[in-house]
Scaffold this motif. Sequence first.
Motif, short mmCIF file in Angstrom:
data_model
loop_
_atom_site.label_atom_id
_atom_site.label_comp_id
_atom_site.label_asym_id
_atom_site.label_seq_id
_atom_site.Cartn_x
_atom_site.Cartn_y
_atom_site.Cartn_z
N LYS A 13 0.85 -1.21 0.00
CA LYS A 13 0.00 0.00 0.00
C LYS A 13 0.88 1.26 0.00
O LYS A 13 2.03 1.21 0.48
N PRO A 14 0.36 2.34 -0.49
CA PRO A 14 1.12 3.59 -0.43
C PRO A 14 1.54 3.90 1.01
O PRO A 14 0.76 3.71 1.95
N GLY A 16 3.90 2.23 2.45
CA GLY A 16 4.53 1.02 2.95
C GLY A 16 5.99 0.91 2.55
O GLY A 16 6.57 1.81 1.93
N ARG A 89 5.28 5.16 -2.97
CA ARG A 89 4.22 5.90 -3.66
C ARG A 89 3.75 5.08 -4.86
O ARG A 89 4.47 4.22 -5.36
N VAL A 90 2.60 5.43 -5.35
CA VAL A 90 2.05 4.72 -6.52
C VAL A 90 3.01 4.81 -7.70
O VAL A 90 3.21 3.84 -8.43
N SER A 93 5.83 2.22 -8.60
CA SER A 93 5.51 0.91 -9.18
C SER A 93 6.32 0.67 -10.44
O SER A 93 6.63 1.60 -11.20
N VAL A 114 2.61 -0.64 -6.07
CA VAL A 114 2.16 0.18 -4.95
C VAL A 114 0.74 0.64 -5.26
O VAL A 114 0.51 1.39 -6.21
N SER A 115 -0.18 0.13 -4.48
CA SER A 115 -1.58 0.40 -4.77
C SER A 115 -2.41 0.26 -3.50
O SER A 115 -2.12 -0.60 -2.66
N SER A 116 -3.44 1.09 -3.40
CA SER A 116 -4.34 0.96 -2.26
C SER A 116 -5.47 -0.01 -2.60
O SER A 116 -6.31 -0.29 -1.75
#
Length: 116
Positions: A13-14, A16, A89-90, A93, A114-116
Amino acid sequence: QVEVVQSGGGLVKPGGSLRLSCTPSGLTFTPYAMAWYRQAPGKEGRGESVARINIRGGETCYDVAVKGRVTISRDDAENTTYLQMNRLRVDDSGMYFCHVYGTWYWGQGHQVSVSS
């Protein structure tokens, strides 16, 4: 025969953290700088340099986008280099590749998402 084996990566997750590892075998590790590259989603090739560490860990350099959030290190006794990524951050990725700098030896790549 030289083989560059990566481990780590995955989905986070963002905000992390993840740690990537890279262990070249079949060559003497210590004379080489080591680097990590990121291939952005949808792009070809091994992408842009994220971080590099010189021999004996004497000097490191980072892409401006990751500076302060990412740490590259090496353990010469273990023939391993690491990429510790925090506050992900996204846009971090992508496919991450380890590189024995200045040679044609590359790791197989590991996906970081990286994703919520």
